[in-house]
Design a protein around this motif. Structure first.
Motif, PDB file in Angstrom:
ATOM      1  N   LYS A  52      43.603  32.496  46.489  1.00 43.25           N
ATOM      2  CA  LYS A  52      42.212  32.134  46.754  1.00 43.25           C
ATOM      3  C   LYS A  52      41.604  31.421  45.551  1.00 43.25           C
ATOM      4  O   LYS A  52      40.818  30.483  45.707  1.00 43.25           O
ATOM      5  N   TRP A  53      41.959  31.882  44.358  1.00 41.68           N
ATOM      6  CA  TRP A  53      41.439  31.239  43.149  1.00 41.68           C
ATOM      7  C   TRP A  53      41.944  29.809  43.048  1.00 41.68           C
ATOM      8  O   TRP A  53      41.180  28.887  42.737  1.00 41.68           O
ATOM      9  N   VAL A  54      43.228  29.593  43.324  1.00 42.96           N
ATOM     10  CA  VAL A  54      43.804  28.252  43.267  1.00 42.96           C
ATOM     11  C   VAL A  54      43.130  27.351  44.297  1.00 42.96           C
ATOM     12  O   VAL A  54      42.807  26.187  44.020  1.00 42.96           O
ATOM     13  N   GLU A  55      42.887  27.877  45.484  1.00 45.35           N
ATOM     14  CA  GLU A  55      42.221  27.105  46.524  1.00 45.35           C
ATOM     15  C   GLU A  55      40.796  26.738  46.113  1.00 45.35           C
ATOM     16  O   GLU A  55      40.293  25.658  46.438  1.00 45.35           O
ATOM     17  N   LYS A  56      40.164  27.635  45.375  1.00 41.92           N
ATOM     18  CA  LYS A  56      38.773  27.401  44.964  1.00 41.92           C
ATOM     19  C   LYS A  56      38.671  26.325  43.899  1.00 41.92           C
ATOM     20  O   LYS A  56      37.807  25.433  43.988  1.00 41.92           O
ATOM     21  N   VAL A  57      39.531  26.393  42.876  1.00 39.60           N
ATOM     22  CA  VAL A  57      39.419  25.445  41.758  1.00 39.60           C
ATOM     23  C   VAL A  57      40.308  24.221  41.927  1.00 39.60           C
ATOM     24  O   VAL A  57      40.127  23.217  41.227  1.00 39.60           O
ATOM     25  N   GLY A  58      41.274  24.294  42.816  1.00 39.05           N
ATOM     26  CA  GLY A  58      42.201  23.181  42.989  1.00 39.05           C
ATOM     27  C   GLY A  58      43.463  23.383  42.175  1.00 39.05           C
ATOM     28  O   GLY A  58      43.425  23.975  41.092  1.00 39.05           O
ATOM     29  N   GLU A  59      44.582  22.900  42.679  1.00 36.43           N
ATOM     30  CA  GLU A  59      45.873  23.124  42.033  1.00 36.43           C
ATOM     31  C   GLU A  59      45.932  22.502  40.642  1.00 36.43           C
ATOM     32  O   GLU A  59      46.440  23.108  39.702  1.00 36.43           O
ATOM     33  N   ALA A  62      43.779  24.550  38.266  1.00 39.55           N
ATOM     34  CA  ALA A  62      44.403  25.856  38.067  1.00 39.55           C
ATOM     35  C   ALA A  62      45.565  25.756  37.085  1.00 39.55           C
ATOM     36  O   ALA A  62      45.727  26.603  36.203  1.00 39.55           O
ATOM     37  N   GLU A  63      46.354  24.704  37.226  1.00 41.66           N
ATOM     38  CA  GLU A  63      47.490  24.519  36.326  1.00 41.66           C
ATOM     39  C   GLU A  63      47.009  24.242  34.902  1.00 41.66           C
ATOM     40  O   GLU A  63      47.601  24.719  33.931  1.00 41.66           O
ATOM     41  N   ARG A  64      45.925  23.488  34.769  1.00 42.15           N
ATOM     42  CA  ARG A  64      45.370  23.217  33.443  1.00 42.15           C
ATOM     43  C   ARG A  64      44.901  24.505  32.784  1.00 42.15           C
ATOM     44  O   ARG A  64      45.188  24.759  31.598  1.00 42.15           O
ATOM     45  N   ILE A  65      44.205  25.336  33.538  1.00 44.84           N
ATOM     46  CA  ILE A  65      43.696  26.597  32.998  1.00 44.84           C
ATOM     47  C   ILE A  65      44.837  27.525  32.616  1.00 44.84           C
ATOM     48  O   ILE A  65      44.827  28.151  31.547  1.00 44.84           O
ATOM     49  N   ARG A  66      45.873  27.583  33.466  1.00 44.33           N
ATOM     50  CA  ARG A  66      47.022  28.446  33.179  1.00 44.33           C
ATOM     51  C   ARG A  66      47.751  27.978  31.926  1.00 44.33           C
ATOM     52  O   ARG A  66      48.117  28.793  31.065  1.00 44.33           O
ATOM     53  N   SER A  67      47.968  26.676  31.816  1.00 48.01           N
ATOM     54  CA  SER A  67      48.688  26.143  30.654  1.00 48.01           C
ATOM     55  C   SER A  67      47.891  26.353  29.373  1.00 48.01           C
ATOM     56  O   SER A  67      48.448  26.718  28.327  1.00 48.01           O
ATOM     57  N   GLU A  68      46.606  26.136  29.446  1.00 49.29           N
ATOM     58  CA  GLU A  68      45.738  26.310  28.279  1.00 49.29           C
ATOM     59  C   GLU A  68      45.743  27.769  27.838  1.00 49.29           C
ATOM     60  O   GLU A  68      45.838  28.074  26.644  1.00 49.29           O
ATOM     61  N   GLN A 154      45.000  38.143  25.800  1.00 49.64           N
ATOM     62  CA  GLN A 154      43.826  37.276  25.760  1.00 49.64           C
ATOM     63  C   GLN A 154      43.336  37.106  27.193  1.00 49.64           C
ATOM     64  O   GLN A 154      44.112  37.205  28.146  1.00 49.64           O
ATOM     65  N   THR A 155      42.053  36.869  27.356  1.00 52.23           N
ATOM     66  CA  THR A 155      41.500  36.698  28.690  1.00 52.23           C
ATOM     67  C   THR A 155      40.369  35.682  28.648  1.00 52.23           C
ATOM     68  O   THR A 155      39.677  35.549  27.634  1.00 52.23           O
ATOM     69  N   ASN A 156      40.196  34.972  29.734  1.00 56.46           N
ATOM     70  CA  ASN A 156      39.100  34.010  29.800  1.00 56.46           C
ATOM     71  C   ASN A 156      37.752  34.721  29.910  1.00 56.46           C
ATOM     72  O   ASN A 156      36.758  34.258  29.359  1.00 56.46           O
ATOM     73  N   THR A 157      37.738  35.847  30.631  1.00 53.37           N
ATOM     74  CA  THR A 157      36.508  36.621  30.789  1.00 53.37           C
ATOM     75  C   THR A 157      36.820  38.097  30.590  1.00 53.37           C
ATOM     76  O   THR A 157      37.904  38.562  30.969  1.00 53.37           O
ATOM     77  N   PRO A 158      35.913  38.863  30.008  1.00 57.97           N
ATOM     78  CA  PRO A 158      36.133  40.303  29.823  1.00 57.97           C
ATOM     79  C   PRO A 158      36.399  40.991  31.164  1.00 57.97           C
ATOM     80  O   PRO A 158      35.910  40.561  32.209  1.00 57.97           O
ATOM     81  N   LYS A 159      37.176  42.056  31.126  1.00 57.91           N
ATOM     82  CA  LYS A 159      37.507  42.802  32.342  1.00 57.91           C
ATOM     83  C   LYS A 159      36.375  43.784  32.654  1.00 57.91           C
ATOM     84  O   LYS A 159      36.032  44.636  31.835  1.00 57.91           O
ATOM     85  N   ARG A 160      35.806  43.664  33.844  1.00 61.67           N
ATOM     86  CA  ARG A 160      34.683  44.512  34.218  1.00 61.67           C
ATOM     87  C   ARG A 160      35.150  45.874  34.733  1.00 61.67           C
ATOM     88  O   ARG A 160      34.381  46.829  34.728  1.00 61.67           O
ATOM     89  N   ARG A 161      36.397  45.929  35.199  1.00 56.94           N
ATOM     90  CA  ARG A 161      36.911  47.186  35.744  1.00 56.94           C
ATOM     91  C   ARG A 161      38.272  47.503  35.153  1.00 56.94           C
ATOM     92  O   ARG A 161      39.065  46.612  34.873  1.00 56.94           O
ATOM     93  N   ARG A 162      38.536  48.776  35.006  1.00 54.62           N
ATOM     94  CA  ARG A 162      39.811  49.219  34.471  1.00 54.62           C
ATOM     95  C   ARG A 162      40.958  48.846  35.413  1.00 54.62           C
ATOM     96  O   ARG A 162      42.080  48.585  34.977  1.00 54.62           O
ATOM     97  N   SER A 163      40.671  48.777  36.686  1.00 54.02           N
ATOM     98  CA  SER A 163      41.707  48.439  37.671  1.00 54.02           C
ATOM     99  C   SER A 163      42.254  47.028  37.458  1.00 54.02           C
ATOM    100  O   SER A 163      43.363  46.714  37.906  1.00 54.02           O
ATOM    101  N   TYR A 164      41.486  46.169  36.769  1.00 54.13           N
ATOM    102  CA  TYR A 164      41.927  44.798  36.540  1.00 54.13           C
ATOM    103  C   TYR A 164      43.106  44.715  35.558  1.00 54.13           C
ATOM    104  O   TYR A 164      43.749  43.669  35.458  1.00 54.13           O
ATOM    105  N   VAL A 165      43.374  45.797  34.829  1.00 54.56           N
ATOM    106  CA  VAL A 165      44.501  45.790  33.893  1.00 54.56           C
ATOM    107  C   VAL A 165      45.620  46.716  34.377  1.00 54.56           C
ATOM    108  O   VAL A 165      46.487  47.110  33.609  1.00 54.56           O
TER     109      VAL A 165
END
Length: 248
Positions: A52-59, A62-68, A154-165
């Protein structure tokens, strides 16, 4: 900046070579080719949040963000490893925007996370569970007096929930299980030291009942992965091919 943490291990760690086969990272130990912990976790991941994230931002984006993120994470890890092994990063000079960002993130982890590390057994330590899997732990040592597996994230945004890790917790449990099997330890603690790109530090400690749950979840995913790569039994292969023999 200097953190004097004893770097001495009571255990001997072996070197493992790596190779990639069919897109999977494998560790070579003797005659064994063992799938990596991250490969197993990726191969058994449920849900479609990534899609869903890839569909939202575009492939492409998404690849740029992942590589960075991957490059930034690798740089941050290299800085932290240098600090732990050499006791100083005085001769490190970041020369790009992303390297400067990685440097600041590493310094945040050093300032807020390193004071809790009492001893380092090793950095980038290869670990394996005979016949099943292998991986590389960022740090093995003592955290607040207890033996632990420690991981830098490292993360782009802080984790709001413990379940995210939760996947990271299973990764730590996998490393601890392998270390316990090979070295006869009883490590039941994992620590994630995480910094976001805007410099926000988070620390997640895995222990007690939560560690047991993470270990159970890891073992389930490991068995699912093993089953997924095993060829079907002969009778199943014949059935799928429409060649089973008729009964009497």
């Amino acid at each position: 900046m200097k953190h004097d943490i004893p770097f001495e291990s009571p255990y001997e760690y072996v070197e493992l070579t790596q190779e990639t086969e069919d897109g999977r990272r494998l560790y070579i130990y003797g005659e064994e080719k063992l799938p990596s912990v991250t490969t197993i976790l990726s191969g058994t991941k449920k849900g479609d949040s990534l899609r869903k994230w890839v569909e939202k931002v575009g492939e492409e984006e998404a690849e740029r963000i992942r590589s960075e993120a991957a490059a930034r994470g690798s740089e941050m890890h290299a800085i932290l490893e240098k600090q732990l092994k050499e006791g100083s990063i005085w001769n490190y000079y970041p020369d790009t925007h992303e390297k400067k960002r990685a440097y600041k993130m590493a310094c945040t982890i050093m300032d807020q996370g390193f004071p809790s590390i009492d001893q380092i057994y090793g950095c980038e330590v290869p670990l394996y569970y005979p016949g099943k899997y292998a991986g590389t732990a960022d740090v093995i040592g003592k955290h607040l007096g207890e033996e632990a597996i420690m991981d830098f994230k490292q993360t782009n945004t802080p984790k709001r929930r413990r379940s995210y890790v939760w996947d990271y917790f299973q990764q730590l449990a996998a490393y601890a299980t392998a270390h316990n099997e090979i070295h006869g330890t009883e490590i039941k603690k994992g620590v994630i030291m995480m910094c976001s790109v805007d410099g926000f530090y988070q620390e997640f400690v895995l222990e007690g009942r939560e560690f047991e749950r993470a270990a159970d979840a890891w073992n389930t995913r490991l068995e699912n992965f093993i089953q997924s790569i095993q060829p079907p039994p002969p009778e199943q292969s014949q059935l799928e091919a429409g060649t089973e023999e008729e009964g009497p």
